[in-house]
Design a protein around this motif. Structure first.
Motif, PDB file in Angstrom:
ATOM      1  N   GLU A  67     -16.919  15.137   9.720  1.00 34.13           N
ATOM      2  CA  GLU A  67     -17.855  15.514  10.772  1.00 34.13           C
ATOM      3  C   GLU A  67     -18.243  14.309  11.630  1.00 34.13           C
ATOM      4  O   GLU A  67     -19.382  13.860  11.603  1.00 34.13           O
ATOM      5  CB  GLU A  67     -19.092  16.160  10.159  1.00 34.13           C
ATOM      6  N   LEU A  68     -17.305  13.779  12.394  1.00 25.83           N
ATOM      7  CA  LEU A  68     -17.602  12.670  13.286  1.00 25.83           C
ATOM      8  C   LEU A  68     -18.326  13.184  14.518  1.00 25.83           C
ATOM      9  O   LEU A  68     -17.936  14.180  15.113  1.00 25.83           O
ATOM     10  CB  LEU A  68     -16.319  11.967  13.722  1.00 25.83           C
ATOM     11  N   GLU A  69     -19.381  12.484  14.898  1.00 27.40           N
ATOM     12  CA  GLU A  69     -20.118  12.836  16.110  1.00 27.40           C
ATOM     13  C   GLU A  69     -19.315  12.348  17.314  1.00 27.40           C
ATOM     14  O   GLU A  69     -18.875  11.201  17.353  1.00 27.40           O
ATOM     15  CB  GLU A  69     -21.482  12.160  16.095  1.00 27.40           C
ATOM     16  N   LYS A  70     -19.115  13.223  18.295  1.00 23.77           N
ATOM     17  CA  LYS A  70     -18.350  12.854  19.486  1.00 23.77           C
ATOM     18  C   LYS A  70     -19.173  11.892  20.336  1.00 23.77           C
ATOM     19  O   LYS A  70     -20.341  12.139  20.613  1.00 23.77           O
ATOM     20  CB  LYS A  70     -17.986  14.098  20.294  1.00 23.77           C
ATOM     21  N   VAL A  71     -18.561  10.781  20.711  1.00 25.05           N
ATOM     22  CA  VAL A  71     -19.223   9.767  21.531  1.00 25.05           C
ATOM     23  C   VAL A  71     -18.361   9.503  22.757  1.00 25.05           C
ATOM     24  O   VAL A  71     -17.195   9.123  22.627  1.00 25.05           O
ATOM     25  CB  VAL A  71     -19.418   8.444  20.750  1.00 25.05           C
ATOM     26  N   VAL A  72     -18.922   9.718  23.940  1.00 27.79           N
ATOM     27  CA  VAL A  72     -18.213   9.460  25.189  1.00 27.79           C
ATOM     28  C   VAL A  72     -19.096   8.548  26.046  1.00 27.79           C
ATOM     29  O   VAL A  72     -20.245   8.874  26.314  1.00 27.79           O
ATOM     30  CB  VAL A  72     -17.916  10.771  25.957  1.00 27.79           C
TER      31      VAL A  72
ATOM     32  N   ASP B 276     -13.614   8.613  25.554  1.00 26.72           N
ATOM     33  CA  ASP B 276     -13.960   9.096  24.220  1.00 26.72           C
ATOM     34  C   ASP B 276     -13.881   7.942  23.228  1.00 26.72           C
ATOM     35  O   ASP B 276     -12.832   7.350  23.029  1.00 26.72           O
ATOM     36  CB  ASP B 276     -13.006  10.220  23.805  1.00 26.72           C
TER      37      ASP B 276
ATOM     38  N   THR C  38     -15.149   8.320  20.006  1.00 25.60           N
ATOM     39  CA  THR C  38     -15.419   8.919  18.706  1.00 25.60           C
ATOM     40  C   THR C  38     -14.678   8.160  17.612  1.00 25.60           C
ATOM     41  O   THR C  38     -13.464   7.998  17.677  1.00 25.60           O
ATOM     42  CB  THR C  38     -15.000  10.404  18.698  1.00 25.60           C
ATOM     43  N   GLY C  39     -15.419   7.669  16.631  1.00 25.72           N
ATOM     44  CA  GLY C  39     -14.822   6.970  15.507  1.00 25.72           C
ATOM     45  C   GLY C  39     -14.617   5.475  15.708  1.00 25.72           C
ATOM     46  O   GLY C  39     -14.229   4.786  14.780  1.00 25.72           O
TER      47      GLY C  39
ATOM     48  N   CYS D 197     -16.310   2.605  15.617  1.00 25.44           N
ATOM     49  CA  CYS D 197     -17.623   2.090  15.229  1.00 25.44           C
ATOM     50  C   CYS D 197     -17.945   0.738  15.857  1.00 25.44           C
ATOM     51  O   CYS D 197     -19.103   0.452  16.140  1.00 25.44           O
ATOM     52  CB  CYS D 197     -17.780   2.051  13.718  1.00 25.44           C
TER      53      CYS D 197
ATOM     54  N   THR E  74     -19.196   1.718  19.348  1.00 20.01           N
ATOM     55  CA  THR E  74     -20.382   2.571  19.417  1.00 20.01           C
ATOM     56  C   THR E  74     -21.589   1.930  18.737  1.00 20.01           C
ATOM     57  O   THR E  74     -22.676   2.493  18.756  1.00 20.01           O
ATOM     58  CB  THR E  74     -20.108   3.961  18.809  1.00 20.01           C
TER      59      THR E  74
END
Length: 87
Positions: free
Chosen positions: A28-33, A38, A40-41, A43, A46
């Motif tokens: 359940e990775l939180e989507k980060v844009v 993108d 996501t993942g 780290c 982010t």
């Protein structure tokens, strides 16, 4: 061009890495844009420091555009994403 090839390479490497190492461990990775890219993942990008570096680059490249019409900062972020695949 070269930028598109780099982006495709980064996307491919990330998909392989995520499939083999991250997705299986953290389904359940939180989507980060950020700035349309993108992350996501990723780290490193982010994290607090990574986001600060991205915002710094965005500020310094404000108003600059790529030939594709995208903001130039997307190149900086995509390059960082590719480098993250190598660490």
């Amino acid at each position: 061009g070269i930028a598109a090839a780099s982006t495709k390479t980064a996307n491919y490497l990330w998909e392989q890495f995520a499939r083999d190492f991250i997705i299986e461990q953290e389904p359940e990775l939180e989507k980060v844009v950020l700035h349309g890219v993108d992350l996501t993942g990723y780290c490193l990008l982010t994290s607090k420091e990574g986001r600060a570096a991205i915002e710094f680059a965005a500020e310094k490249h404000r108003g600059q555009m790529r030939k594709s019409g995208l903001p130039y900062v997307t190149h900086c972020i995509e390059t960082a994403r590719l480098l993250c695949c190598l660490v």
